[in-house]
Design a protein around this motif. Structure first.
Motif, PDB file in Angstrom:
ATOM      1  N   LYS A   4       0.869  -1.393   0.014  1.00  0.00           N
ATOM      2  CA  LYS A   4       0.000  -0.091   0.073  1.00  0.00           C
ATOM      3  C   LYS A   4       0.823   1.043  -0.060  1.00  0.00           C
ATOM      4  N   GLU A   6       0.498   5.256   0.292  1.00  0.00           N
ATOM      5  CA  GLU A   6      -0.524   6.350   0.877  1.00  0.00           C
ATOM      6  C   GLU A   6       0.085   7.851  -0.033  1.00  0.00           C
ATOM      7  N   TYR A   7      -0.604   8.027  -1.015  1.00  0.00           N
ATOM      8  CA  TYR A   7      -0.135   9.406  -1.905  1.00  0.00           C
ATOM      9  C   TYR A   7      -0.633  10.578  -0.995  1.00  0.00           C
ATOM     10  N   LYS A  22      -4.617   9.549  -0.329  1.00  0.00           N
ATOM     11  CA  LYS A  22      -5.432   8.309  -0.718  1.00  0.00           C
ATOM     12  C   LYS A  22      -4.560   7.336  -1.118  1.00  0.00           C
ATOM     13  N   THR A  23      -4.958   6.163  -0.914  1.00  0.00           N
ATOM     14  CA  THR A  23      -4.147   4.691  -1.035  1.00  0.00           C
ATOM     15  C   THR A  23      -4.245   4.086  -2.441  1.00  0.00           C
ATOM     16  N   LYS A  24      -3.095   3.854  -2.817  1.00  0.00           N
ATOM     17  CA  LYS A  24      -2.832   3.147  -4.137  1.00  0.00           C
ATOM     18  C   LYS A  24      -2.253   1.813  -3.801  1.00  0.00           C
ATOM     19  N   LEU A  26       0.094  -0.980  -4.876  1.00  0.00           N
ATOM     20  CA  LEU A  26       0.987  -1.525  -6.079  1.00  0.00           C
ATOM     21  C   LEU A  26       1.399  -3.001  -6.124  1.00  0.00           C
ATOM     22  N   TRP A  37      -0.076   9.475 -10.408  1.00  0.00           N
ATOM     23  CA  TRP A  37      -1.328   9.440 -10.143  1.00  0.00           C
ATOM     24  C   TRP A  37      -2.297  10.546 -10.396  1.00  0.00           C
TER      25      TRP A  37
END
Length: 341
Positions: A4, A6-7, A22-24, A26, A37
């Protein structure tokens, strides 16, 4: 295998920007180049609804101490879809100034004050009233004077686990008011890490159903405000007291005092009143060991004949990219002018 990310980014809210994230998810293991993103800029005061896409460009990554494992926090710059910096992207304005004066080896330590709130009152304030006058709370010990220590200690541990250059914490003058310090590191590094430390502060306080605010004057009246005292030095200042004085003089020259103050955080006139360890917002002064001056020269610096200065004017809600850019530009230009580099 996935992880995870967190951007995290700074939005376009005025007069004081807010943090968003928000969470991406990968694939693989962290360590490679992170992808750009997108996000809806119309919901963050960074775009109109008819053309709302904005871009997140990763610029700083560290371990995520809240989720643990191999998860990461990712601080981003905000770009337009043509990959130019968005107008709210103050980091992009700092980069060229930091590069221009890189040879002077500027370093910063920023003291981030903040206040915990339980609902609509500062943590430790009785319902419908006020606590005892300020004074005993500063660096205090005991449940009658200290409020929120469990949150503060957890935040400190999170910052250390994340690898941030956090250098200390202390309780401040008002109940529920605290401080952490980031640095000494370079202008981009201190600013990136302060924003991430702020995000960790808000996120940690969530778990205790408490909010943290950077309001520079959280309680009106005879209570201290909240600042972000900014400690600064260059290689010359760390070697020669003449450079210390030259930096102070540069900060006080011409229109520089007001140029700085108007960019040192919203509501600065409410905090810089000349009371509560501040100088008036519209006057500039510097002095040794003087917490009522705009800029303080620590007594040890005068004694040693070298060191750093503390700009006491920035508000708690200041944008660190802005304050470091202004100080580097003003002081480094001044030292060049005086041939002290």
């Amino acid at each position: 295998m996935t992880y995870k990310a967190e951007y995290i980014w700074i939005d376009g809210t005025e007069p004081t920007a807010k943090l968003r994230s928000k969470t991406k998810i990968l694939p693989g293991e962290p360590g490679g180049e992170l992808p750009i993103w997108g996000f809806d800029g119309s919901s963050t005061n960074q775009a109109e609804g008819h053309a709302s896409d904005r871009v997140l460009q990763p610029v700083f990554t560290c371990p995520d101490p809240i989720r643990g494992g191999n998860n990461v926090l990712v601080l981003c710059e905000v770009l337009n879809i043509d990959m130019t910096p968005h107008e709210s992207n103050t980091r992009a304005l700092l980069r060229p100034v930091a590069e221009k004066f890189a040879a002077q080896e500027s370093i910063f330590g920023i003291e981030q004050e903040y206040t915990f709130f339980d609902g609509d009152r500062p943590l430790g304030f009785p319902v419908g009233g006020f606590p005892a006058a300020q004074g005993g709370y500063y660096c205090g010990v005991g449940s009658d004077e200290i409020f929120g220590r469990e949150i503060v200690e957890k935040h400190l541990d999170h910052c250390l686990t994340a690898g941030l250059a956090i250098s200390g914490i202390n309780a401040e003058v008002m109940p529920g008011q605290w401080e952490f310090q980031v640095g000494p590191v370079g202008p981009l590094e201190v600013s990136d890490q302060l924003w991430v430390a702020r995000w960790l502060l808000y996120r940690t306080a969530e778990e205790f159903n408490v909010s943290a605010t950077l309001n520079p004057k959280p309680v009106k009246g005879d209570w201290n405000g909240a600042g972000a005292h900014t400690n600064f030095s260059t290689k010359a200042m760390r070697e020669d007291y003449r450079a210390i004085i030259a930096a102070c003089e540069a900060l006080g020259e011409g229109s520089k005092p007001l140029d700085h103050v108007k960019n040192y955080g919203a509501g600065i006139d409410e905090r810089l009143t000349g009371l509560h360890e501040t100088a008036p917002w519209n006057e500039f002064s510097y002095g040794v060991s003087d917490r009522g001056a705009s800029v303080r020269i620590p007594w040890q610096v005068e004694k040693d004949g070298k060191g750093y200065i503390e700009d006491r004017r920035p508000n708690a809600n200041v944008d660190p990219y802005v304050v470091t850019r202004l100080i580097v530009d003003t002081c480094c230009s001044g030292l060049e002018k005086e041939s002290l580099v």
